[in-house]
Design a protein around this motif. Structure first.
Motif, PDB file in Angstrom:
ATOM      1  N   UNK A 178      56.318  33.693  38.580  1.00 22.23           N
ATOM      2  CA  UNK A 178      55.124  35.178  38.629  1.00 22.23           C
ATOM      3  C   UNK A 178      54.042  34.733  37.085  1.00 22.23           C
ATOM      4  N   UNK A 179      54.163  33.662  36.557  1.00 20.52           N
ATOM      5  CA  UNK A 179      53.547  33.997  35.311  1.00 20.52           C
ATOM      6  C   UNK A 179      52.247  32.934  35.997  1.00 20.52           C
ATOM      7  N   UNK A 180      50.791  33.431  36.677  1.00 21.14           N
ATOM      8  CA  UNK A 180      50.053  33.325  37.014  1.00 21.14           C
ATOM      9  C   UNK A 180      49.643  32.087  37.532  1.00 21.14           C
ATOM     10  N   UNK A 181      51.520  31.811  38.475  1.00 25.68           N
ATOM     11  CA  UNK A 181      51.476  30.750  39.461  1.00 25.68           C
ATOM     12  C   UNK A 181      51.294  29.271  38.586  1.00 25.68           C
ATOM     13  N   UNK A 182      52.312  29.328  38.013  1.00 25.04           N
ATOM     14  CA  UNK A 182      52.461  28.306  36.741  1.00 25.04           C
ATOM     15  C   UNK A 182      53.287  27.433  37.488  1.00 25.04           C
ATOM     16  N   UNK A 183      53.147  26.084  37.945  1.00 21.84           N
ATOM     17  CA  UNK A 183      53.459  25.750  38.918  1.00 21.84           C
ATOM     18  C   UNK A 183      53.883  23.912  38.194  1.00 21.84           C
ATOM     19  N   UNK A 184      53.738  23.793  36.699  1.00 19.34           N
ATOM     20  CA  UNK A 184      54.026  22.544  35.764  1.00 19.34           C
ATOM     21  C   UNK A 184      55.463  23.430  35.438  1.00 19.34           C
ATOM     22  N   UNK A 223      37.499  37.931  34.905  1.00 21.09           N
ATOM     23  CA  UNK A 223      36.829  39.575  35.125  1.00 21.09           C
ATOM     24  C   UNK A 223      37.464  40.309  33.441  1.00 21.09           C
ATOM     25  N   UNK A 224      38.501  40.667  33.220  1.00 23.31           N
ATOM     26  CA  UNK A 224      39.426  41.492  32.067  1.00 23.31           C
ATOM     27  C   UNK A 224      39.362  40.404  31.275  1.00 23.31           C
ATOM     28  N   UNK A 225      39.583  38.817  31.287  1.00 20.96           N
ATOM     29  CA  UNK A 225      39.488  37.481  30.700  1.00 20.96           C
ATOM     30  C   UNK A 225      41.465  38.152  30.011  1.00 20.96           C
ATOM     31  N   UNK A 226      42.109  38.594  31.025  1.00 18.33           N
ATOM     32  CA  UNK A 226      43.879  38.666  31.094  1.00 18.33           C
ATOM     33  C   UNK A 226      44.428  38.728  31.904  1.00 18.33           C
ATOM     34  N   UNK A 227      45.897  38.620  31.558  1.00 22.99           N
ATOM     35  CA  UNK A 227      46.553  38.591  32.873  1.00 22.99           C
ATOM     36  C   UNK A 227      46.973  40.058  32.781  1.00 22.99           C
ATOM     37  N   UNK A 228      47.330  40.242  33.894  1.00 18.29           N
ATOM     38  CA  UNK A 228      47.363  41.708  35.098  1.00 18.29           C
ATOM     39  C   UNK A 228      47.906  41.794  35.965  1.00 18.29           C
ATOM     40  N   UNK A 229      49.291  42.575  35.874  1.00 19.80           N
ATOM     41  CA  UNK A 229      50.018  42.867  37.306  1.00 19.80           C
ATOM     42  C   UNK A 229      49.624  42.862  38.460  1.00 19.80           C
ATOM     43  N   UNK A 230      49.536  41.705  39.059  1.00 25.42           N
ATOM     44  CA  UNK A 230      48.679  42.209  40.263  1.00 25.42           C
ATOM     45  C   UNK A 230      49.922  42.767  41.202  1.00 25.42           C
ATOM     46  N   UNK A 231      48.666  43.833  41.479  1.00 25.99           N
ATOM     47  CA  UNK A 231      48.697  45.400  42.076  1.00 25.99           C
ATOM     48  C   UNK A 231      47.749  44.926  43.832  1.00 25.99           C
ATOM     49  N   UNK A 232      48.225  44.656  44.788  1.00 23.80           N
ATOM     50  CA  UNK A 232      47.718  44.462  45.896  1.00 23.80           C
ATOM     51  C   UNK A 232      47.257  46.373  46.353  1.00 23.80           C
ATOM     52  N   UNK A 233      45.519  46.791  47.098  1.00 22.96           N
ATOM     53  CA  UNK A 233      44.587  47.484  46.885  1.00 22.96           C
ATOM     54  C   UNK A 233      46.015  48.053  48.356  1.00 22.96           C
ATOM     55  N   UNK A 234      46.254  47.771  48.869  1.00 21.17           N
ATOM     56  CA  UNK A 234      46.722  47.690  50.466  1.00 21.17           C
ATOM     57  C   UNK A 234      48.475  47.155  50.965  1.00 21.17           C
ATOM     58  N   UNK A 260      28.587  49.511  46.362  1.00 18.91           N
ATOM     59  CA  UNK A 260      28.841  50.129  44.669  1.00 18.91           C
ATOM     60  C   UNK A 260      30.388  49.970  44.268  1.00 18.91           C
ATOM     61  N   UNK A 261      30.626  48.860  44.840  1.00 15.65           N
ATOM     62  CA  UNK A 261      31.931  49.115  44.506  1.00 15.65           C
ATOM     63  C   UNK A 261      32.450  47.116  43.892  1.00 15.65           C
ATOM     64  N   UNK A 262      32.758  46.733  42.863  1.00 12.03           N
ATOM     65  CA  UNK A 262      33.424  45.216  42.654  1.00 12.03           C
ATOM     66  C   UNK A 262      33.629  45.194  43.474  1.00 12.03           C
ATOM     67  N   UNK A 263      33.719  43.968  44.093  1.00 10.39           N
ATOM     68  CA  UNK A 263      33.676  43.106  45.594  1.00 10.39           C
ATOM     69  C   UNK A 263      35.952  43.469  45.993  1.00 10.39           C
ATOM     70  N   UNK A 264      35.722  42.158  44.438  1.00 10.50           N
ATOM     71  CA  UNK A 264      38.116  42.229  43.776  1.00 10.50           C
ATOM     72  C   UNK A 264      38.249  42.458  42.700  1.00 10.50           C
ATOM     73  N   UNK A 265      39.378  42.510  42.833  1.00  6.76           N
ATOM     74  CA  UNK A 265      40.234  43.366  41.651  1.00  6.76           C
ATOM     75  C   UNK A 265      40.921  42.605  40.984  1.00  6.76           C
ATOM     76  N   UNK A 266      40.967  40.531  41.327  1.00 11.16           N
ATOM     77  CA  UNK A 266      41.155  40.046  40.597  1.00 11.16           C
ATOM     78  C   UNK A 266      40.119  38.787  40.803  1.00 11.16           C
ATOM     79  N   UNK A 267      38.927  38.101  39.742  1.00 12.12           N
ATOM     80  CA  UNK A 267      38.559  36.918  39.982  1.00 12.12           C
ATOM     81  C   UNK A 267      39.725  35.439  39.793  1.00 12.12           C
ATOM     82  N   UNK A 268      39.994  34.491  40.268  1.00  8.77           N
ATOM     83  CA  UNK A 268      40.905  33.726  39.422  1.00  8.77           C
ATOM     84  C   UNK A 268      39.594  32.498  40.018  1.00  8.77           C
ATOM     85  N   UNK A 269      40.014  31.704  38.444  1.00 10.76           N
ATOM     86  CA  UNK A 269      39.325  30.700  39.660  1.00 10.76           C
ATOM     87  C   UNK A 269      39.924  29.154  38.056  1.00 10.76           C
ATOM     88  N   UNK A 270      39.837  27.376  38.792  1.00 11.54           N
ATOM     89  CA  UNK A 270      40.377  26.742  38.868  1.00 11.54           C
ATOM     90  C   UNK A 270      39.545  25.466  37.773  1.00 11.54           C
TER      91      UNK A 270
END
Length: 486
Positions: free
Chosen positions: A376-382, A11-22, A264-274
């Protein structure tokens, strides 16, 4: 949870710190398969990637509610909101009930996921099990003025929504561009705008899968199910919404619109795609004749790769590429992955027999820190796997007497390999993976039985001959088919 995790947000087209809603609770919704055909490799890549994410979030101490749906209604074969339901169409051809098709392919999908060692989601709801929720969501969107009813069908008004919201926020496209690039399709006479999409579709008399609603007998639109089920199990807002990159332009874009219109709300904070799959640099596609199914990878029954590969090799191969990068299948890449996987697992198997010394030539803490930094860097498995290869080198050096390790570092090394190789990457040694061999063979034999029932004897013979070539003899009898190792 001292680790700072950064994820790429479509959605933002950048890496963001993961901060859960709850925190420490995390809600994650991943679009599941449409169960009208066998699980394909795109499914496998997506769900292995989110299995990795699920596993790592759990390692960090989060309590993850992972919801992955089953699409068993409303997915039409046409480009517009028309045409036959894909499951119903297959049921008509096979002369069975639609839910028999659903059951068959749902079981097959779960079998493949289990063989590939993915953890089951916390909740796996179905579209047909949530018709009431979809009707209620449609009523809410209508009440808020973002939908309209025509002849028993209900459509979402995209242009009205775009007056106050950015409809193309997820895919980065302006509404004018989307309108100019949308061709006129059948059924547009009912819609006010070219981009309007169906929330509820009036069923024709011959349509098999249909339900009563305030607007008449019909069935839900494809996009509606995920909004209804994510709302029910994760609330109006949750943390992660995932799926394949092909879902961005339409399905996930429409999900956001539905949720904002209703809640009235975007459902997800982080949209992730393979990302997509390719074969020798060319997009994998049935039309190009370069696609194959997971079981064809396991059995070697395909015209592209030279030999069969174990499920754990396939999983390792997929994890060697970052989930946001294109994954390219080739003989060289698969063979390299097979060798790499064996090298890692052989080293892991040596761990219990390593001898300690008073002094140590290695510092495992720094490697452990690197492993966490990679994930911690966007799940960098390689990058994580590269660090595990360094562990493999250390293990082999200690085993061969070329390096020394003390007890503290050996315990740290054992913990690191267990944590990241087994718990996070979800890999098992070939010996452990062989425990799944009967399940894999039974799965392939069932496919052969289906081919025989359909009088597809060419496929049936191809499977039998292929299994024989890799060392398994099939024997047919009145009681069924059995196999023996040659």
């Amino acid at each position: 949870m001292k680790q700072k995790l950064f994820v790429y947000n479509t959605l933002s087209r950048k890496k963001e710190e993961f901060i859960p809603l709850n925190a420490p609770h995390v809600g994650m919704y991943v679009c599941g398969p449409t169960v009208y055909s066998d699980a394909h490799l795109g499914n496998c890549r997506t769900y292995i990637s989110f299995d990795l994410i699920f596993r790592y979030l759990t390692l960090l101490g989060y309590k993850v509610r992972y919801v992955r749906n089953i699409t068993d209604a409303g997915h039409l074969e046409g480009d517009a909101d028309e045409g036959e339901d894909k499951i119903a169409k297959k049921a008509k051809l096979a002369q069975v009930e639609p839910m028999e098709i659903v059951q068959k392919y749902t079981v097959g999908f779960r079998d493949v996921m289990r063989i590939l060692n993915t953890l089951p989601p916390s909740i796996e709801p179905t579209a047909t099990g949530h018709i009431i929720e979809q009707i209620e969501l449609t009523k809410e969107i209508l009440a808020r003025g973002y939908a309209y009813e025509v002849n028993g069908s209900v459509y979402f008004d995209v242009e009205k929504y775009n007056k106050t919201q950015d409809y193309g926020a997820l895919n980065g496209r302006h509404l004018e561009d989307l309108l100019n690039n949308t061709r006129n399709l059948g059924g547009q006479d009912e819609k006010r705008g070219k981009l309007d999409f169906a929330l509820w579709i009036k069923a024709k008399p011959e349509h098999l899968m249909k339900w009563p609603s305030p607007w008449g007998v019909g069935f839900p639109g494809w996009h509606l199910e995920c909004s209804a089920m994510s709302n029910k199990y994760l609330g109006h807002q949750f943390d992660i919404h995932g799926g394949g990159i092909d879902l961005v332009p339409t399905h996930h874009t429409n999900e956001i619109a539905q949720n904002v219109a209703a809640c009235g709300k975007n459902p997800a904070t982080y949209w992730m795609h393979t990302n997509m799959l390719t074969v020798n640099g060319t997009k994998m596609s049935k039309s190009l004749g370069n696609s194959f199914l997971p079981e064809e990878l396991f059995s070697g029954e395909n015209d592209i790769l030279n030999k069969p590969y174990s499920p754990m090799t396939v999983r390792f191969f997929m994890l060697q590429t970052h989930y946001r990068s294109t994954l390219d299948f080739s003989n060289d890449a698969m063979e390299a992955s097979e060798k790499g996987f064996k090298r890692l697992m052989n080293a892991y198997d040596l761990l219990p027999g390593l001898k300690t010394s008073a002094q140590s030539d290695v510092d495992i803490e720094s490697i452990s820190n690197n492993c966490y930094a990679a994930m911690n860097d966007d799940f960098n498995s390689p990058v994580l796997i590269a660090e595990l290869f360094e562990c493999s080198r250390i293990i082999n050096s200690v085993h061969d007497g070329k390096a020394k390790i003390d007890e503290q570092n050996l315990e740290a090394l054992k913990k690191l390999m267990q944590t990241f190789l087994v718990d996070v990457l979800g890999l098992k040694s070939e010996a452990a993976a062989n425990d799944e061999l009967p399940n894999v063979l039974d799965f392939i034999i069932n496919l052969r039985s289906e081919a025989k029932k359909s009088q597809d004897y060419a496929t049936s013979d191809k499977i039998r001959i292929g299994l024989q070539q890799i060392g398994f003899q099939l024997k047919d009898s009145k009681e069924g088919t059995t196999w023996t190792k040659i």
